[in-house]
Design an enzyme around this catalytic site. Structure first.
Site, mmCIF file in Angstrom:
data_model
loop_
_atom_site.group_PDB
_atom_site.id
_atom_site.type_symbol
_atom_site.label_atom_id
_atom_site.label_comp_id
_atom_site.label_asym_id
_atom_site.label_seq_id
_atom_site.Cartn_x
_atom_site.Cartn_y
_atom_site.Cartn_z
ATOM 1 N N HIS A 746 9.770 4.401 -1.601
ATOM 2 C CA HIS A 746 9.083 5.533 -0.991
ATOM 3 C C HIS A 746 9.920 6.158 0.133
ATOM 4 C CE1 HIS A 746 5.823 4.100 -3.490
ATOM 5 N NE2 HIS A 746 5.929 2.892 -2.890
ATOM 6 N N GLU A 760 3.451 1.665 3.499
ATOM 7 C CA GLU A 760 4.395 0.821 2.727
ATOM 8 C C GLU A 760 5.840 1.221 3.015
ATOM 9 O OE1 GLU A 760 5.565 -0.215 -1.965
ATOM 10 O OE2 GLU A 760 3.822 1.055 -1.532
ATOM 11 N N HIS A 815 8.983 -3.417 -2.256
ATOM 12 C CA HIS A 815 7.678 -2.746 -2.316
ATOM 13 C C HIS A 815 6.574 -3.670 -1.803
ATOM 14 C CE1 HIS A 815 8.755 0.909 -4.640
ATOM 15 N NE2 HIS A 815 9.742 0.125 -5.099
ATOM 16 N N GLU A 880 7.253 -7.210 -5.066
ATOM 17 C CA GLU A 880 6.013 -6.760 -4.424
ATOM 18 C C GLU A 880 5.623 -7.819 -3.379
ATOM 19 O OE1 GLU A 880 4.545 -3.966 -4.836
ATOM 20 O OE2 GLU A 880 4.974 -3.181 -6.829
#
Length: 919
Positions: A746, A760, A815, A880
């Site tokens: 992102h 995030e 992430h 993640e």
């Protein structure tokens, strides 16, 4: 008184007149009788001539067709032509059309795309004549195609090498008896000649004046309508021809011993192999028969003894009182110092010339000398057995001589005098100013001998011989340290070996064919220092056979190639010239054809396929003996992988390399010190996870090697062959500067997951930056690049492209998860498409390391079609770290120390997977 004597005169006239009338009448009768006989003969001759003309017209109007069971003189010529072409094997053909002839005709028709009927029709006969006239055929090719030696042979199709000539000269086979008008008795195999029933020893001919009868294999010939055996010529009323090497001739019926010639009016006898010479001192021709009252010819290898210095054959002893010099290997002795020369003629006092195979007619038939000479010459030319359509040993010798002089190129001269031989004789006659008859008459034979005597041979001493010896040295047939001008035993031996190797007539003479072939070989483009497109193919073949080890053969023929050719020639019994002559090339081709290749079916092929299975290049469930397309592809792949010539042939180099790989010490079940280092390298590359690698090469190691081979496009044998080891080393060397690409997800306007005031994009940037710091500061041999180092937005595809351009070894995307606020835990992803084993191994290494240190739920190792995983060229993983919308885990992610701890776990996991050493 005058009136008184008138009556007396009348009486006297009456008495004398009847006698006069009778005499006149008798004379008239005689004249009428003679005239009648002459008219009768003329009528008969005219009748016969007319009948012959009609017959000729009929024959010319009918198509020539010969088939099984036929007998005709043309069939004899047909069989001779088929033998010359290589479709038959009949050295002494008869005029009978048998099974062998039929098979030969069929083979010829098949080869030249004619209708294969086995019938010699006009099309077939014309085709045979055309091919012989052109002289461009390959006899060996015909022989290989037709295999005439396998044809069935009928006894009527060939005869044991006898020839009879003469109008009334029957020929008798051994064991026959000829019976004439006066019942002569003949010994076994003899012929009795003459009007008075002479007896002849074995080997002579028996002839009668009228209609003698002959046993099988003979000819019975009388004064009228003689029949001649196939291949014979009938000549002369009283001129019989004897069995091979013998002739019994003359008015007084001489007896001749076996193998001798009895000649002349007084019936001389000659010992076996000798010639009894008559009054006129005849000339001797090799292998010929002397004919005529005073003109015998001597057989080859006999000694002709005459009054005036006869010449002897090579290897004989010439005797002379004056101490002549003898060439090497000869002895000169005797009264008149004759010179011994191969193939010379013995000459007598008057030296008449007799045609080979002719007979001079006897005393009763002679006329004036000049008329007789013309008649004999004409008769000889017409009856010579050295002309087209005949078959004899002399014809074979003639062919060999013509070949020596360069007029014929037949590989294996036989006994048949065919079109090629006739054309060669004509060419020779033309070059030597002789009548171009195509018949090998006396003048032609004499001239041939003269030309042959000029050819360098044993005993010759000329500058040409020195050149010959130097050339033979270059070609490896001799090894003279200082070649001189003398043609001795060693030179002859070298010439013979050269002729034998190149399929020439082996006579030890440097004849035209031999010198031409020497010149051809010496001028070959395939020799040291020359460049030729064929050199590359030669090198590849020598490489296939294990004589060369060049990586990329080219067109230049250098020292290495010459030495390889010499080595091959030595191994195959050839002269070691280093020149790739035709014989060497043929032998190389033969050896290459023995190598397993597509189409081969042998037990060796089965073994090859089993080996290729073991090495992972093929996967035959039940390998058989046939070398097919799949086997060829497997061989090509093996050759390509190991840097061999890619020809799909299981050549020497390929088989040797297969054997080498299969015997490698780095394979399952073996122990070797190199195995430990191999395991450590595989561990560093992520293919093994053994805590303490040892020297034993077990199943785990073999499987790790297979996985590495698969990932690197190698055949999956599980054997650490040289190519696999090189590739492993290359990959390990990359690890000294392993390039890790870190991708914080992102950024900027894309916050990613959100929860309890956290974005995030910010959390993962902190973790990624700390991971970079730890890797570069705590570990050596590692480079780090990042997709962003600040709050900026980067398109997903650009992130992957950036890593690809940089040449990253590993891609790690950072992430946080988010779902419904109640879900938590840690998970990782790799691409769900086709990925390498290394990708899976790296995921397992890193996921296991991090999850085992986190006090959260392990959601497992997963795969998905994420953009950055799909578009990266290297192994890639997406991590993640917890759920940002889970209250408990959100609190952990807010903590800087916890984020640093996550970074530490990640950096250490990467370092362990790549076996990075701490600083």
């Amino acid at each position: 008184m005058r009136k008184k004597w008138i009556p007396f005169l009348l009486i006297i006239l009456l008495i004398v007149s009847p006698f006069s009338s009778v005499s006149e009448v008798y004379a008239m009768d005689n004249k009428q009788s003679e005239s009648s006989e002459e008219n009768s003969e003329n009528v008969e001759d005219n009748k016969t001539g007319a009948e012959q003309d009609v017959l000729i017209d009929e024959l010319e109007s009918e198509e020539l067709i010969f088939q099984l069971g036929d007998e005709d003189e043309i069939i004899q010529e047909l069989k001779g032509n088929l033998t010359e072409l290589g479709f038959a094997t009949l050295d002494n053909p008869t005029n009978y059309f048998g099974l062998h002839t039929k098979k030969s005709v069929i083979a010829f028709q098949e080869f030249y795309n004619l209708e294969d009927t086995g019938i010699a029709d006009e099309d077939t006969l014309e085709k045979i004549e055309d091919i012989l006239s052109e002289g461009s055929f390959e006899r060996d090719e015909h022989l290989e195609f037709s295999k005439p030696e396998e044809f069935e042979m009928e006894k009527e199709e060939t005869e044991e090498g006898t020839e009879a000539e003469g109008e009334e000269s029957p020929e008798a086979e051994e064991g026959t008896e000829a019976e004439g008008e006066e019942s002569p008795e003949a010994e076994e195999g003899t012929e009795a000649e003459g009007e008075e029933s002479p007896e002849a020893e074995e080997g002579t001919e028996a002839e009668g004046e009228e209609s003698p009868e002959a046993e099988e294999g003979m000819e019975a010939e009388g004064e009228e309508s003689p029949e001649a055996e196939e291949g014979t010529e009938a000549e002369g009323e009283e001129s019989p021809e004897a069995e091979e090497g013998t002739e019994a001739e003359g008015e007084e019926s001489p007896e001749a011993e076996e193998g001798t010639e009895a000649e002349g009016e007084e019936s001389p006898e000659a010992e076996e192999g000798m010639e009894a010479e008559g009054e006129e001192s005849p000339e001797a021709e090799e292998g010929t028969e002397a004919e005529g009252e005073e003109s015998p010819e001597a057989e080859e290898g006999t000694e002709a003894e005459g009054e005036e210095s006869p010449e002897a054959e090579e290897g004989m002893e010439a005797e002379g009182e004056e101490s002549p010099e003898a060439e090497e290997g000869t002895e000169a002795e005797g009264e008149e110092s004759p010179e011994a020369e191969e193939g010379m003629e013995a000459e007598g006092e008057e030296s008449p010339e007799a045609e080979e195979g002719t007979e001079a007619e006897g005393e009763d038939n002679s006329e004036a000398d000049n008329t007789k000479d013309v008649q004999v010459q004409l008769f000889s030319t017409q009856s010579s057995n050295l002309q087209k359509g005949t078959s004899s040993e002399q014809a074979k010798k003639l062919k060999e001589d013509l070949k020596s002089l360069g007029y014929l190129t037949l590989p294996n001269p036989n006994n048949y005098y065919g079109v090629q031989t006739e054309n060669a004789v004509k060419a020779f006659q033309k070059d030597n100013g002789l009548e171009q008859s195509g018949i090998a008459d006396r003048k032609t034979l004499d001239q041939i001998k003269k030309q042959l005597n000029r050819v360098p041979q044993k005993g010759t001493r000329t500058g040409e011989v020195k050149t010959l010896k130097e050339n033979l040295n270059r070609l490896g047939f001799t090894s003279f340290p200082n070649p001189n001008n003398y043609f001795g035993v060693q030179t002859e031996k070298g010439v013979r070996e050269f002729q034998k190797q190149f399929g020439l007539t082996v006579n030890g003479m440097a004849d035209q064919a031999t010198l031409a072939k020497i010149e051809e070989v010496l001028n070959s483009p395939l020799q040291s220092g020359k460049s030729n497109a064929s050199s590359k193919e030669l090198k590849e073949n020598l490489k296939s056979l294990g004589y060369l080890n060049l990586a990329n053969p080219n067109n230049f023929y250098g020292v290495q190639t010459a030495n390889a050719v010499k080595a091959f020639q030595k191994d195959n019994g050839l002269a070691q010239s280093g020149i790739a002559d035709e014989v060497t090339l043929d032998k190389i081709k033969t050896e290459v054809n023995k190598v397993p290749q597509k189409g081969t079916s042998t037990e060796e092929v089965k073994n090859l396929k089993e080996d290729l299975n073991r090495l992972g290049f093929t996967s035959f469930p039940n390998p058989n003996n046939y070398f097919g397309v799949q086997t060829e592809r497997g061989v090509q792949n093996f050759q390509r992988q190991f840097g061999l010539t890619v020809n799909g042939i299981a050549d020497q180099a390929t088989l040797a390399k297969i054997e080498e790989v299969l015997n490698s010490s780095l394979q399952s079940g073996k122990s070797n010190a190199s195995s430990k280092q191999l395991k450590e390298n595989l561990k560093r590359l992520g293919y093994l996870n053994l805590p303490n690698p040892n020297n034993f090469y077990g199943v785990q190691t073999a499987n790790a090697v297979k996985a590495f081979q698969k990932d690197n496009g190698l055949a999956q044998s599980g054997i650490a062959d040289e190519i696999t080891l090189i590739k492993i080393d290359q990959e390990v060397k990359k690890l000294t500067n392993v390039k890790i690409f870190l991708d914080p997800g992102h950024g900027a306007h894309d916050p990613g997951g959100q929860g309890y005031g956290l974005n995030e994009k910010d959390v993962v940037l902190d973790i990624a930056l700390e991971t970079e710091r730890i890797l570069t500061s705590k570990y050596q041999g590692v480079e780090v690049e990042m997709s962003r180092r600040s709050d900026v937005f980067v398109e997903l595809t650009e992130r992957a492209n950036h890593a690809n351009r940089w040449g990253a070894d590993y891609f790690v995307s950072f992430h946080n998860n988010a779902f419904n606020g109640s879900t938590g835990g840690f998970e990782s992803y790799i691409y769900n498409g086709g990925v390498s084993q290394e990708t899976r191994n790296r995921q397992n290494d890193i996921h296991s390391y991090i999850s085992s240190r986190l006090n959260v739920s392990d959601r497992g190792q997963k795969s998905a079609n994420f953009n950055v995983l799909r578009n990266t060229d290297m192994p890639a993983i997406l991590i993640e770290y917890l759920f940002i919308d889970n209250f408990t885990e959100n609190a952990l992610l807010k903590s800087d120390s916890y984020k640093k701890q996550l970074a530490q776990y990640t950096a250490d996991a990467i370092a362990q997977s790549y076996n990075l050493k701490r600083r």
